[in-house]
Design a protein around this motif. Structure first.
Motif, mmCIF file in Angstrom:
data_model
loop_
_atom_site.group_PDB
_atom_site.id
_atom_site.type_symbol
_atom_site.label_atom_id
_atom_site.label_comp_id
_atom_site.label_asym_id
_atom_site.label_seq_id
_atom_site.Cartn_x
_atom_site.Cartn_y
_atom_site.Cartn_z
ATOM 1 N N GLU A 89 7.458 -33.367 27.467
ATOM 2 C CA GLU A 89 7.151 -32.498 28.599
ATOM 3 C C GLU A 89 6.286 -33.218 29.631
ATOM 4 O O GLU A 89 6.543 -33.163 30.842
ATOM 5 C CB GLU A 89 6.450 -31.229 28.103
ATOM 6 N N ASP A 132 -3.307 -26.143 21.892
ATOM 7 C CA ASP A 132 -3.078 -26.143 23.339
ATOM 8 C C ASP A 132 -2.741 -24.720 23.779
ATOM 9 O O ASP A 132 -1.662 -24.201 23.470
ATOM 10 C CB ASP A 132 -1.926 -27.102 23.669
ATOM 11 N N GLN A 142 -2.446 -22.193 27.101
ATOM 12 C CA GLN A 142 -2.362 -22.079 28.555
ATOM 13 C C GLN A 142 -2.229 -20.601 28.933
ATOM 14 O O GLN A 142 -2.324 -19.724 28.069
ATOM 15 C CB GLN A 142 -1.179 -22.901 29.081
ATOM 16 N N SER A 193 0.169 -18.631 29.543
ATOM 17 C CA SER A 193 1.197 -17.838 28.869
ATOM 18 C C SER A 193 0.989 -17.755 27.365
ATOM 19 O O SER A 193 1.747 -17.081 26.670
ATOM 20 C CB SER A 193 2.581 -18.427 29.152
ATOM 21 N N LYS A 252 -0.230 -19.846 23.473
ATOM 22 C CA LYS A 252 -0.257 -21.111 22.757
ATOM 23 C C LYS A 252 1.017 -21.905 23.036
ATOM 24 O O LYS A 252 2.120 -21.346 23.019
ATOM 25 C CB LYS A 252 -0.417 -20.883 21.256
ATOM 26 N N GLN A 253 0.850 -23.198 23.266
ATOM 27 C CA GLN A 253 1.968 -24.071 23.624
ATOM 28 C C GLN A 253 2.272 -25.064 22.506
ATOM 29 O O GLN A 253 1.457 -25.304 21.621
ATOM 30 C CB GLN A 253 1.629 -24.860 24.891
ATOM 31 N N ARG A 308 2.831 -29.110 17.141
ATOM 32 C CA ARG A 308 1.864 -28.044 17.409
ATOM 33 C C ARG A 308 0.508 -28.419 16.818
ATOM 34 O O ARG A 308 0.364 -28.496 15.599
ATOM 35 C CB ARG A 308 2.316 -26.723 16.790
ATOM 36 N N SER A 356 -4.663 -30.593 29.003
ATOM 37 C CA SER A 356 -3.488 -31.191 28.372
ATOM 38 C C SER A 356 -2.835 -32.183 29.324
ATOM 39 O O SER A 356 -3.070 -32.162 30.544
ATOM 40 C CB SER A 356 -2.478 -30.107 27.996
ATOM 41 N N ASP A 379 3.320 -22.641 31.248
ATOM 42 C CA ASP A 379 4.292 -22.385 30.183
ATOM 43 C C ASP A 379 5.221 -23.588 30.048
ATOM 44 O O ASP A 379 6.094 -23.810 30.887
ATOM 45 C CB ASP A 379 5.099 -21.127 30.515
ATOM 46 N N TYR A 380 5.043 -24.364 28.981
ATOM 47 C CA TYR A 380 5.840 -25.577 28.809
ATOM 48 C C TYR A 380 7.318 -25.280 28.569
ATOM 49 O O TYR A 380 8.170 -26.169 28.745
ATOM 50 C CB TYR A 380 5.305 -26.411 27.649
ATOM 51 N N ASN A 413 15.241 -24.875 24.509
ATOM 52 C CA ASN A 413 14.329 -23.939 23.849
ATOM 53 C C ASN A 413 15.001 -23.166 22.729
ATOM 54 O O ASN A 413 14.418 -22.970 21.653
ATOM 55 C CB ASN A 413 13.741 -22.969 24.885
#
Length: 760
Positions: free
Chosen positions: A170, A517, A519, A521, A523-524, A539, A551, A578-579, A597
């Protein structure tokens, strides 16, 4: 109990030397792992962290790129992976008070080991113009400084954006998108220094610059050739795959100038039998002279051609191009020249041929021992010739296996981190984001250093890594970096690059793989691609080392907003929040990532990217077939009274990160300034074991490059060859000494002389 970082650099002037070991891992590996982990993390944090390494619901090891199988062991990590995790998850901290106490001039005198042991950096810092110390700076001001410098450039091509192999898919995708929207393809990366030669050779010959095998293929192979690689230190989990292959009947040929414990015997610490006895791995050890691999493989190809029924004629006819020209070149291979180039006996090569002819499924694995020579690309092309002859690509249990070093170096390239991008990639990127990417090629690592040296580049931005420590010709590189107006490093910990700065310098602390991590939205997670083209999630599970960390995707997104301003239509803020939105765009730009995804959600262990040669014997080359090649045989010619030096890692090291001062498999303890030399070669120089010598490299420019004060170790290396650790010996590698085509530094073939030294 967690220990404090060392207050001063340890003394390294008298390394202890014992005979090299003949087995890897076992109880010593467990003991060393637990000791390092406890020193850095403490017992409770060690258990909480290590049990998540390489698990489907955990984080990807920040070390090597070796893949995991679908069934994971509860301890799915190796000794050096555990060291990498412990160093990142450490409880030690580098605070503003540390920088106040240590001016940059002081940091520049410290070893890489000492710098790394200080711990995690806790907030962004700035070295102002004319300043002596880094001082705290707000994120907003840091991005403002980057914007000031980038906007002041006469051309976007005066900026360099370097990427380390730790960077996630990403973050890498966002960085290349930002660079191209800004207007440059100057995207050097660590692959330029390692497997660029592999990518160049494989793209030309099979149409894709990646390996063609899976773990299951290794387990099914009849013959595995491991060339120019030391998996016991650099990819220890590979030993488990080799052990499983041996148990299924495979035979292994090791081709290396040094005997390596991990390829002799593996004491698997995860089984009682492995702990007690271990498994012998290598069936035939070919102790080749440095750089003789192309000559060896060319002669084997000649011998295969001369053996009735040995060539897979149907495969050659249906799937290859250029066979006649290749065959003519191979038939001209000369025994005497090959023996001179390789240092091998005729009987050893004949034994290797017997094993090759007895195998229906052959895999060749390699690493830096093949990729860091002037003739590396022709060497790897010859390996492909060798496999094509008997149809060993696109067959289960067979294929090419370049073993990548850093955990996402392959994924970063897939995401577009490349100074010479394919037009089709740029077309897709431009269509998706409504930008116009530059079409002219950018600078790789060597050209980037030259550009800084020559005043063609003025801003250097590094996403991770230790650029100064990893690159060749140390004095030239450091002087070049000091020419920059601004140097920026996105880092978790200190390294040498932070002490070699431009007029102004920024250190931007980031989350590591182990860190949670969160953000806007929620947890990423991020994704990585391993050495066998498997993409999976990572994760983190630990609270970040500081509330002031950002990040990597957030850093790129905020930098892009600061630099590009309202003129950019790219939704940088949405990407930071949102990654999954980044992955949606990757799915529309990068082939093989459709429904990115959804596929991750459906398959917790990840998914394999398509690979035409592996999957269906489809070769996306210019000819539409796999290409035989016919380059002249090359090997290093070393003048009388000189040695050929290879730079390498110790066992207490990962890339430029130094975990300790020992190399226990090679019998070295308490110091890194050692040079391994065959006893007869050392005698010719008048150097007893334990003497001290200066290493002086010789190059066509007449410049003296000297690494002083190395303890001479009489060692069973190939005659005429020597070995010593990097980054200490990077000073000996001329910047212009590179591989043809790939431009990779030729760090495995440095002509040196040894001069008696008084250092000790």
């Amino acid at each position: 109990m967690v220990s404090k970082p060392p207050a001063g650099d340890p003394v390294q002037d008298a390394p202890q030397v014992t005979p090299p070991q003949h087995a890897a891992a076992g109880l010593p590996a467990i003991g060393h792992t637990l000791r390092i982990a406890q020193e850095q993390m403490g017992l409770a944090r060690t258990a909480r962290t290590l049990l998540k390494v390489n698990q489907k619901d955990g984080f990807d090891c920040p070390g090597c790129a070796w893949p995991e199988g679908d069934k994971r062991h509860v301890a799915e990590f190796c000794e050096n992976g555990a060291k990498a995790v412990a160093e990142e998850a450490t409880l030690r901290r580098v605070t503003p008070e540390f920088f106040a106490a240590h001016p940059v001039a002081d940091l520049a005198t410290r070893s890489g080991y000492w710098l790394g042991q200080q711990g995690r950096i806790t907030q962004p810092v700035l070295l102002p113009e004319g300043g002596e110390r880094y001082e705290p700076v707000s994120w907003e001001r840091a991005f403002g400084i980057i914007a000031e410098e980038l906007r002041a450039l006469a051309s976007p091509d005066e900026a360099l954006f370097y990427t380390s192999g730790r960077t996630s898919n990403e973050a890498a995708f966002l960085l290349q998108l930002f660079a191209r929207e800004f207007g440059t393809n100057n995207l050097p990366d660590c692959s330029n220094m390692c497997h660029e030669s592999s990518g160049s050779a494989l793209t030309e010959t099979i149409g894709i610059g990646k390996g063609s095998v899976s773990l299951e293929d290794l387990h099914r192979a009849d013959l595995i050739i491991v060339a120019g690689q030391n998996p016991g230190t650099n990819h220890p989990r590979m030993l488990s795959a080799l052990e499983k292959a041996k148990a299924a009947g495979a035979r292994i040929i090791s081709v290396n100038p040094l005997p390596e414990a991990g390829l002799e015997r593996f004491k698997n610490p995860q089984t009682p039998q492995g702990m007690l006895k271990g498994a012998a791995l290598t069936d035939l050890f070919l102790q080749i002279r440095i750089g003789g691999d192309q000559a060896l493989v060319r002669l084997l190809n000649k011998l295969v051609l001369e053996t009735a029924g040995a060539v897979d004629e149907e495969f050659v006819r249906e799937h290859t191009h250029g066979y006649e020209e290749f065959a003519a070149a191979a038939k001209a291979a000369d025994w005497d020249e090959t023996l001179a180039a390789t240092g091998l006996d005729r009987s050893e090569i004949e034994r290797a041929l017997e094993m090759v002819l007895a195998s229906e499924r052959t895999i060749v694995c390699w690493a830096m021992g093949l990729t860091q020579h002037k003739h590396s690309v022709p060497t790897i092309r010859e390996v492909v010739n060798f496999l094509l002859l008997r149809g060993n690509i696109g067959r289960p249990g067979a294929g090419v296996c370049p073993v990548r070093g850093h955990s996402n170096v392959q994924g970063d390239r897939t995401m577009g981190i490349f100074e010479r991008p394919a037009p089709a990639f740029l077309d897709a990127l431009d269509k998706e984001f409504g930008i116009v990417s530059p079409r002219h090629h950018g600078f790789d690592v060597v050209r980037s250093i030259q550009a800084l040296r020559d005043g063609e580049a003025k801003v250097f931005f590094a996403m991770g890594g230790n650029f100064v420590g990893a690159t060749p010709d140390t004095e030239v590189t450091e002087a070049a970096m000091r020419n920059a107006r601004l140097t920026v490093h996105v880092s978790t910990k200190l390294n040498r690059s932070h002490a070699v700065t431009g007029t102004r310098a920024l250190i931007l602390p980031t989350l590591g793989r182990t860190d949670k991590d969160v953000q806007k939205s929620g947890k990423q997670f991020v994704t990585v691609e391993d050495s066998m083209s498997l993409v999976h999630a990572s994760r983190g599970n630990l609270p970040p080392a500081s509330p002031h960390l950002l990040s990597e995707p957030a850093i790129v997104a905020r930098m892009a907003r600061a630099v590009l301003g309202d003129g950019s239509a790219t939704p940088w803020e949405e990407f930071e929040a949102d990654y999954a939105r980044i992955r949606d765009r990757i799915a529309r730009v990068v082939p093989g990532f459709q429904d990115f995804n959804a596929r991750l959600a459906a398959s917790p262990g990840g998914f394999a990217l398509p690979h035409g040669p592996r999957d269906e014997r489809r070769f996306p080359t210019k000819t539409g077939k796999a290409n035989f090649t016919a380059a002249p045989v090359e090997y290093p010619r070393v003048p009388e009274g000189r040695l050929l030096l290879q730079t390498l890692r110790s066992h207490d090291q990962y890339n430029t990160t130094i975990y300790g001062l020992d190399d226990r498999y090679r019998g070295i303890r308490g110091g890194r300034r050692v040079v391994l030399v065959h006893p007869e070669d050392a005698a010719a120089f008048g150097l007893a074991d334990g003497a001290y010598a200066d290493l002086v490299s010789e190059w066509t420019d007449g410049t003296e490059r000297r690494a002083p004060g190395f303890r001479v170790v009489h060692y069973p290396t190939s005659r005429g060859c020597a070995a010593a650790y990097y980054p200490e010996t990077n000073v000996l590698v001329p910047l212009e000494s590179t591989a043809d085509i790939s431009n990779t530094p030729a760090s495995k073939s440095v002509i040196v002389r040894l001069e008696q030294s008084q250092s000790a």
